[in-house]
Write an enzyme that holds these catalytic residues in place. Structure first.
Site, PDB file in Angstrom:
ATOM      1  N   ALA A 124       1.928   4.757   5.044  1.00  0.00           N
ATOM      2  CA  ALA A 124       0.505   4.598   4.748  1.00  0.00           C
ATOM      3  C   ALA A 124      -0.338   4.764   6.003  1.00  0.00           C
ATOM      4  O   ALA A 124      -1.423   5.368   5.971  1.00  0.00           O
ATOM      5  CB  ALA A 124       0.253   3.229   4.115  1.00  0.00           C
TER       6      ALA A 124
ATOM      7  N   GLY B  67       8.723   0.679   5.649  1.00  0.00           N
ATOM      8  CA  GLY B  67       8.606   2.122   5.497  1.00  0.00           C
ATOM      9  C   GLY B  67       7.309   2.522   4.813  1.00  0.00           C
ATOM     10  O   GLY B  67       6.691   3.534   5.162  1.00  0.00           O
ATOM     11  N   ASP B  68       6.875   1.729   3.831  1.00  0.00           N
ATOM     12  CA  ASP B  68       5.604   2.003   3.149  1.00  0.00           C
ATOM     13  C   ASP B  68       4.434   1.775   4.098  1.00  0.00           C
ATOM     14  O   ASP B  68       3.468   2.533   4.095  1.00  0.00           O
ATOM     15  CB  ASP B  68       5.471   1.110   1.915  1.00  0.00           C
ATOM     16  CG  ASP B  68       6.565   1.374   0.903  1.00  0.00           C
ATOM     17  OD1 ASP B  68       6.567   2.447   0.291  1.00  0.00           O
ATOM     18  OD2 ASP B  68       7.430   0.497   0.744  1.00  0.00           O
ATOM     19  N   ARG B  69       4.521   0.705   4.912  1.00  0.00           N
ATOM     20  CA  ARG B  69       3.462   0.456   5.895  1.00  0.00           C
ATOM     21  C   ARG B  69       3.380   1.614   6.892  1.00  0.00           C
ATOM     22  O   ARG B  69       2.297   2.052   7.273  1.00  0.00           O
ATOM     23  CB  ARG B  69       3.745  -0.854   6.612  1.00  0.00           C
ATOM     24  CG  ARG B  69       2.824  -1.213   7.764  1.00  0.00           C
ATOM     25  CD  ARG B  69       1.429  -1.578   7.309  1.00  0.00           C
ATOM     26  NE  ARG B  69       0.556  -0.422   7.118  1.00  0.00           N
ATOM     27  CZ  ARG B  69      -0.681  -0.500   6.676  1.00  0.00           C
ATOM     28  NH1 ARG B  69      -1.187  -1.661   6.348  1.00  0.00           N
ATOM     29  NH2 ARG B  69      -1.419   0.580   6.532  1.00  0.00           N
TER      30      ARG B  69
ATOM     31  N   TYR C 143      10.406   7.247  -4.925  1.00  0.00           N
ATOM     32  CA  TYR C 143      11.340   6.147  -5.147  1.00  0.00           C
ATOM     33  C   TYR C 143      12.394   6.499  -6.188  1.00  0.00           C
ATOM     34  O   TYR C 143      12.922   5.632  -6.879  1.00  0.00           O
ATOM     35  CB  TYR C 143      10.576   4.868  -5.533  1.00  0.00           C
ATOM     36  CG  TYR C 143      10.163   4.081  -4.310  1.00  0.00           C
ATOM     37  CD1 TYR C 143      10.949   3.040  -3.829  1.00  0.00           C
ATOM     38  CD2 TYR C 143       9.034   4.425  -3.603  1.00  0.00           C
ATOM     39  CE1 TYR C 143      10.608   2.348  -2.693  1.00  0.00           C
ATOM     40  CE2 TYR C 143       8.672   3.734  -2.450  1.00  0.00           C
ATOM     41  CZ  TYR C 143       9.471   2.694  -2.005  1.00  0.00           C
ATOM     42  OH  TYR C 143       9.133   2.008  -0.868  1.00  0.00           O
TER      43      TYR C 143
END
Length: 512
Positions: free
Chosen positions: A297, A292-294, A165
């Site tokens: 992950a 995007g994080d989902r 980030y």
């Protein structure tokens, strides 16, 4: 209720891994990256400020949760044991991050400046402004001792996710050396950021969106030209430039493009290879942030379990779409807040106190447990039968985190607060209590019901908690169930009639 013990750990691994591939049933995943504190400020606007033509927001609610690598780590923790390596500031916001990440193994690095915060202000669901403060968040004081701590933390992991980030973790030379070492040992997924460092060589998968991929390609010594600027070509150009095993470029409604090096092709880097296109259908939701994080992950979880890049990306696309449809990052924060409120309510009276109070009222105390997701006739029949065994019935209800561990990332369909409310409305149920463990032995030991009732085709010898019940003189009773009624069956029917859309928001936006 914590502390499952080895027996419970074995059970959770068997259940969580029932549909997994060749990898571990519950893998251990490391997340390395930059932390943020995401805040949502909700309010109403009924007037303008007297000193300037700007709206006045009367605040009604504030929600906050880990963002950046923190969000990615929490999402990974739904199906894996997680180690999070990130700088953490020594301030109030940093303490809040530590509190909300307490269920993970946190390897905290020193942090330059105050905690980075992203605050979104909304009125009636409409975004008004986003305020960013804090930072820069660069790791400081990274020395030989720090390297030793981080290396030890990464050593036992089955896969690694770099959640960049732009705070500086991926630009630190010593940390980059550790990431390069890890990429040689386990699958490493690199979720890039325009202000971050380039992926280390050997990454199993790099996951830029279109804008990030095009920006990265323009920075290459020999940028793509002509037809090489198309997304599939850019994906392979970046794969070779980054010496990655695969690059997935998410392209909104067009889906994802995956350029992979074939494991049996020693010359794959000498020229372009086939790029797979994974098409999608549009998904819509009020807050696409965090998709995007989902995606990342889910991808790292699938790689840790032994899936290939294309399969992992396909699963990631579906998970990102479901995330958007469920309300995105704001929906996730609302769920966390509801779970905390439910836990606080349940903790007001301990299980031991609840059991003592009901026994003091006279009669036989009966208890049972379960997920009770999508409550159906089979559940109601079992609960009615359990209540007829005594004068009081207590139901231990698996928390959302526990259900995800037992049933997979798409469950529960109904959040904990709603499941508790529905159960407590039944005349047969005296109390519904949150069970955060995957197996109820500790809770049973505290409650000490006279009768422990379970529905289905269990036998007493198959229930780990049966020994606890018998140790204080209680009885285990198996109740009949209605054939053909199951939440899994209902869930499968719903998915068959209305499939979960498999799209990614236009820019595959992350949590911030």
């Amino acid at each position: 209720m914590t502390g499952n013990g080895s027996t419970i750990g074995d059970i959770s691994r068997k259940l969580a891994g029932s549909a997994a591939g060749a990898g571990p049933a519950r893998p251990r995943i490391a997340v390395v990256g930059d932390l943020l504190l995401d805040r949502d400020v909700d309010g109403s606007v009924t007037r303008l400020a007297p000193d300037a033509p700007v709206p006045v927001v009367d605040v009604t609610e504030v929600r906050q949760s880990p963002g950046g690598a923190g969000l990615a780590a929490l999402l990974c923790a739904q199906r894996a044991d997680v180690v999070l390596v990130a700088p953490v500031a020594d301030d109030a916001a940093g303490e809040e991050l530590r509190r909300q990440l307490a269920d993970l193994t946190l390897v905290a690095l020193d942090h330059d400046g105050p905690t980075r915060r992203k605050t979104r202000v909304r009125s009636s669901g409409q975004g008004l402004v986003r305020v960013d403060d804090g930072g820069p968040g660069t790791p400081v004081g990274v020395d030989a001792a720090t390297v030793h701590r981080v290396r030890d933390a990464l050593a036992g992991c089955d896969a690694l996710l770099v959640a960049d980030y732009g705070g500086g973790v991926t630009r630190d030379p010593l940390l980059r050396e550790l990431l390069t070492e890890s990429a040689e040992r386990v699958p490493l997924v690199w979720d890039p950021h325009p202000r971050g460092g380039e992926p280390v060589p050997g990454a199993a998968l790099v996951t830029p969106n279109v804008a990030e991929a095009e920006r990265a390609a323009r920075r290459l010594p020999l940028p793509p030209a002509g037809t090489d600027t198309e997304v599939p070509a850019v994906a392979d150009v970046l794969r070779r430039a980054w010496a990655a095993q695969a690059v997935s470029v998410t392209a909104g409604d067009r889906g994802a493009f995956v350029a992979s090096r074939q494991a049996d092709d020693e010359h794959a880097d000498d020229g372009p290879v086939a790029v797979r296109h994974l098409p999608t259908r549009a998904a819509h939701g009020p807050d696409p942030c965090g998709a995007g994080d989902r995606f990342a992950a889910t991808v790292v979880d699938r790689l840790a379990r032994g899936d290939g890049a294309a399969t992992a990306v396909r699963e990631g696309v579906v998970a990102a779409s479901a995330w958007v449809a469920a309300g995105g990052a704001d929906g996730f924060r609302r769920g966390l807040q509801a779970a905390e409120q439910v836990t606080e309510r349940s903790a007001a009276e301990s299980l031991a106190e609840l059991g003592a109070r009901l026994r003091a009222a006279g009669g036989v105390l009966v208890a049972t447990s379960g997920c009770f997701d999508l409550l159906h006739a089979g559940h109601v029949t079992m609960l009615d039968a359990a209540r007829q065994l005594g004068e009081h019935l207590v139901v231990l209800v698996n928390s959302d985190r526990s259900v995800r561990r037992l049933k997979g990332p798409e469950r529960p369909v109904v959040p904990l607060a709603d499941r508790l409310r529905v159960l407590e409305s039944l005349g047969s149920v005296d109390a519904a209590v949150v069970l955060d463990a995957d197996e109820p032995s500790d809770a049973v030991a505290a409650l000490r019901p006279d009768i422990w009732a379970k529905g289905g085709d269990y036998t007493g010898s198959e229930l780990p908690e049966a020994a606890v019940v018998r140790s204080y003189g209680g009885r285990v009773v198996t109740l009949p169930f209605l054939p053909g009624r199951s939440t899994t069956g209902l869930f499968s029917q719903v998915r068959a009639s209305e499939p979960v859309p498999a799209s990614i928001p236009p820019t595959m936006r992350r949590s911030s």
